[in-house]
Design a protein around this motif. Structure first.
Motif, PDB file in Angstrom:
ATOM      1  N   ARG B 228      -5.510  -4.438   9.944  1.00 48.38           N
ATOM      2  CA  ARG B 228      -6.138  -5.765  10.060  1.00 48.38           C
ATOM      3  C   ARG B 228      -5.067  -6.779  10.439  1.00 48.38           C
ATOM      4  NH1 ARG B 228      -9.557  -5.653   4.718  1.00 48.38           N
ATOM      5  NH2 ARG B 228      -7.485  -5.778   3.837  1.00 48.38           N
ATOM      6  N   ALA B 253      -3.512  -0.707   5.632  1.00 49.70           N
ATOM      7  CA  ALA B 253      -4.301  -0.194   4.503  1.00 49.70           C
ATOM      8  C   ALA B 253      -3.684   1.072   3.927  1.00 49.70           C
ATOM      9  CB  ALA B 253      -5.737   0.054   4.932  1.00 49.70           C
ATOM     10  N   PRO B 276      -0.771   0.686   0.820  1.00 57.99           N
ATOM     11  CA  PRO B 276      -1.227  -0.669   1.159  1.00 57.99           C
ATOM     12  C   PRO B 276      -0.043  -1.639   1.230  1.00 57.99           C
ATOM     13  CG  PRO B 276      -2.670   0.320  -0.462  1.00 57.99           C
ATOM     14  CD  PRO B 276      -1.495   1.248  -0.321  1.00 57.99           C
ATOM     15  N   TYR B 277       0.090  -2.328   2.362  1.00 59.97           N
ATOM     16  CA  TYR B 277       1.291  -3.129   2.608  1.00 59.97           C
ATOM     17  C   TYR B 277       0.944  -4.268   3.564  1.00 59.97           C
ATOM     18  CZ  TYR B 277       6.274  -4.027   3.337  1.00 59.97           C
ATOM     19  OH  TYR B 277       7.514  -4.604   3.352  1.00 59.97           O
ATOM     20  N   PRO B 303       2.057  -9.078  -1.426  1.00 62.17           N
ATOM     21  CA  PRO B 303       1.073  -8.110  -1.908  1.00 62.17           C
ATOM     22  C   PRO B 303      -0.056  -7.898  -0.900  1.00 62.17           C
ATOM     23  CG  PRO B 303       1.665  -9.642  -3.656  1.00 62.17           C
ATOM     24  CD  PRO B 303       2.295 -10.160  -2.401  1.00 62.17           C
ATOM     25  N   TYR B 304      -0.480  -6.678  -0.799  1.00 61.78           N
ATOM     26  CA  TYR B 304      -1.524  -6.299   0.159  1.00 61.78           C
ATOM     27  C   TYR B 304      -2.764  -7.173  -0.031  1.00 61.78           C
ATOM     28  CZ  TYR B 304      -5.117  -3.451   2.402  1.00 61.78           C
ATOM     29  OH  TYR B 304      -6.158  -3.014   3.191  1.00 61.78           O
ATOM     30  N   GLY B 305      -3.205  -7.751   1.079  1.00 63.17           N
ATOM     31  CA  GLY B 305      -4.450  -8.526   1.051  1.00 63.17           C
ATOM     32  C   GLY B 305      -4.287  -9.978   0.647  1.00 63.17           C
ATOM     33  N   MET B 306      -3.051 -10.444   0.476  1.00 62.34           N
ATOM     34  CA  MET B 306      -2.833 -11.809  -0.012  1.00 62.34           C
ATOM     35  C   MET B 306      -3.331 -12.844   0.985  1.00 62.34           C
ATOM     36  SD  MET B 306       0.769 -13.584  -1.139  1.00 62.34           S
ATOM     37  CE  MET B 306       0.996 -14.503   0.386  1.00 62.34           C
TER      38      MET B 306
END
Lengths: 338, 312
Positions: B228, B253, B276-277, B303-306
């Motif tokens: 993403r 992901a 996740p990264y 952090p992943y998804g921040m």
């Protein structure tokens, strides 16, 4: 498509059957069962196999993610190490354990909130090898080598000797208040044999665990829990904030909190009791995100175990508003009691 | 999925086009020199550890690496010197200004990206990405940053493009990465990219992928493990110089562990991208005559998804 949906329903039905009745109290075995069921579902990458309440919230390392993302994509198996903290009255259960992600070990802390036999909240810290100095991967390997939790975390305390929930909170919180801007003069209620394990590593009564702490001839980890704080060493921890106590295991006298240790990076060097001058500590803003477990006996902390990871300075847990997130106030965050 | 994604992109661009139209209607009362002056004042106050020196809009917001902090916290407590490397980009029409530089924190040089939003000659928003040299995946090289006059040079009249077109081209870079294709992105053959001081494209002294041009890298299809490219915020459009500044996140992901490259080879995705990264990125594009000629970026592992702290 229809077949897939149908099999999803079957799996969901099986999941309900596994967790027993959908009413009545969810005791220790039930709560631990939810953890196992949840982790099995993560390994199977199958959301349908675990009962999730509508609108359930999921965070990983402080970030809100869609269920199915994060560890759900990468976890291939559970490791050997498994430590559960159950709070049936609050419907909260916390798990410390090792997991394998695409073959690489990581250490995780997982909190589930169970309401009406469904999971309504999922909070996790996954300490990977990528988290700065936290060395989660190494921690997972160490704990898998140890194999099982320290016996005091599993030992039931006779009812007559149990502290109340409020007393458990108060005693555990002394640790955070003692660490924050540690001046060596706080209240430090530790038993003489207290030890602390952080990401699998013993950081008390074991010389030489941190090379940085050996500067100036001072070896922090050679000291016990109380002696460490009495030195004032942790003066550089400028905030112990967002102290969210989420589970109290009354039977085993355990308190579990999620918390952040901030290091603003501007603390000055301090002179230790032995005359050595300790460096200022971290010289840059940095933060640990931590899940911290306390075993309490006779109003004192006997053992501490933590899962921690580095995160951006000042990060919020994803479960607190901004003011609470930056506040050093202790609070119960496990919801209403049954 | 691709249709859906394309549809979302079109929607995004249309909504942005609306915003740009509004932006153009407003008469800029703080020009480039004025905006750059705010950066100077900000940096002066920062190293003096004194936010009270700043003209602030009430409720002005400050984020550092995606976290909302009080002014005075974070790098305000430790920044003590601004080094010579300075890259400014300004958008008078939008009241936005950006800056890349090297700021010392207790003597440690940190590559830093700064964005200021100026309203009525006061600072309304401050967004900082500071790439601290810590953790196994950080590789900032502040000493390797050198001035590239191309970022200061105005475009010739024939090289200029509309705001909408500049944003569309910058966005095509992210779209190309997310879709693992070179088809969508107009690169100049000389395009090069510097990330945290490292030359990561068109680098004659580099190895492997670094030697390739921007277009050649995209054409390999390597980027499938970037699952993403999200929260793409285009905040500074320097029309005169052909610069677009975007703040984005690259999510990995972790489930893409091998990538079939277009040349038939299989790329084994290296750590940490097999877990996740996420990279938080401030990315500046120079767009000349409709083609991306140079990219400079400041990246930090988060952090992943921040989220950025600026999304609604």
């Amino acid at each position: 498509m229809r077949a897939a949906l149908f099999s999803g329903f079957l799996l969901a039905a099986a999941a309900f059957a596994q967790s027993g009745n959908t009413t009545g109290p969810c005791g220790r075995a039930c709560l631990e069962g939810f953890v196992n069921q949840y982790l099995d579902a993560v390994v199977a990458h199958n959301l349908a196999s675990v009962p999730i309440a509508p609108g359930a919230r999921f965070t990983e390392n402080g970030q809100r993610l869609p269920l199915g993302d994060g560890l759900w994509n990468t976890m291939g198996a559970r490791g050997k190490y498994r430590l559960y903290v159950s709070d049936p009255r609050a419907g909260e259960v916390v798990f410390f354990g090792s997991v394998l992600e695409n073959g690489t070990p990581a250490l995780m802390a997982l909190r589930l909130k169970i309401e009406n036999r469904r999971i309504s909240e999922i909070e996790s810290i996954v300490a990977r090898g990528t988290g700065g100095g936290a060395r989660g991967e190494e921690g997972a390997r160490i704990l898998d080598g140890i194999g099982s939790p320290h016996p005091v975390f599993l030992e039931a305390v006779p009812e007559a000797k149990r502290a109340s929930r409020d007393e458990l909170l108060k005693t555990a919180n002394y640790y955070f208040s003692g660490i924050e801007k540690d001046d060596g003069k706080g209240i430090y209620p530790f038993t003489d044999d207290c030890n602390r394990l952080e990401n699998g590593r013993l950081t008390t009564n074991k010389p030489g665990q941190y090379s940085s702490s050996q500067k100036g001839g001072f070896d922090l980890t050679a000291l016990g829990c109380k002696a460490q704080l009495e030195t004032g060493f942790f003066h550089f921890v400028t905030r112990v904030r967002d102290r969210r106590f989420v589970a109290l295991d009354e039977e085993r006298q355990l308190a579990l909190a999620f918390v952040f240790f901030d290091h603003a990076g501007n603390a000055q060097p301090v002179t230790m009791p032995n005359g050595s001058v300790m460096p200022a500590g971290p010289l840059l803003p940095s933060t640990w995100e931590i899940a911290e477990l306390f075993r309490i006996e006779g109003g004192k902390i006997r053992r501490i175990e933590a899962v921690l990871d580095a995160c951006p300075y000042g990060m919020n847990s994803g479960w607190s508003n901004w003011e609470d997130g930056l506040s050093s106030r202790m609070r119960w965050a496990g919801g209403a009691l049954k | 999925m691709k249709t859906k994604r394309f549809g979302m992109t079109v929607c995004l661009l249309l909504s942005m086009a609306g915003r740009w139209a509004e932006v153009r209607a407003a008469a800029p009362d703080c020009d480039r020199a004025c905006l750059n002056g705010f950066v100077g004042r900000y940096l002066g106050a920062l190293v003096a550890h004194d936010p009270s020196r700043l003209p602030l809009v009430k409720g002005a917001r400050y984020t550092e690496n995606g976290q909302v902090l009080k002014l005075g916290d974070g790098m305000w407590g430790v920044a003590n010197r601004v080094r010579d490397y300075k890259l400014y980009f300004a958008d008078p029409a939008a009241g936005q200004v950006g800056f890349f530089g090297v700021i010392e924190e207790n003597g440690h040089p940190q590559i830093t990206a700064l964005r200021l939003k100026i309203d009525d000659h006061a600072i309304a928003g401050i967004e900082v990405i500071v790439a601290r040299k810590e953790g196994p995946q950080s590789w900032p090289k502040p000493d390797d940053l050198v001035d590239h006059p191309i970022f200061r040079q105005p475009l010739l009249p024939g090289e200029r493009r509309s705001r909408e077109e500049l944003v569309r081209i910058a966005n095509s870079y992210f779209e190309g990465l997310e879709q693992s294709t070179a088809r969508l992105t107009p690169f100049d053959p000389q395009c090069t990219r510097v990330e945290n001081g490292n030359m990561t494209a068109n680098n004659p002294g580099g190895s492997g992928m670094q030697k390739m041009t921007c277009a050649e890298q995209f054409a390999t299809g390597f980027s499938r493990f970037i699952t993403r490219v999200r929260e793409r915020r285009f905040t500074v459009v320097d029309e005169e110089r052909g610069l677009v500044y975007a703040q984005v996140f690259f999510d990995h992901a972790g489930m893409v562990t091998t990538v079939q490259l277009t040349n038939g080879e299989t790329l084994k995705v290296p750590p940490p991208y097999d877990t996740p990264y996420t990279w938080q990125i401030g990315e500046l594009f120079k767009i000349q005559d409709g083609r991306i000629t140079r990219i400079e970026a400041v990246l930090v592992s988060v952090p992943y998804g921040m989220p950025s702290g600026w999304a609604k």
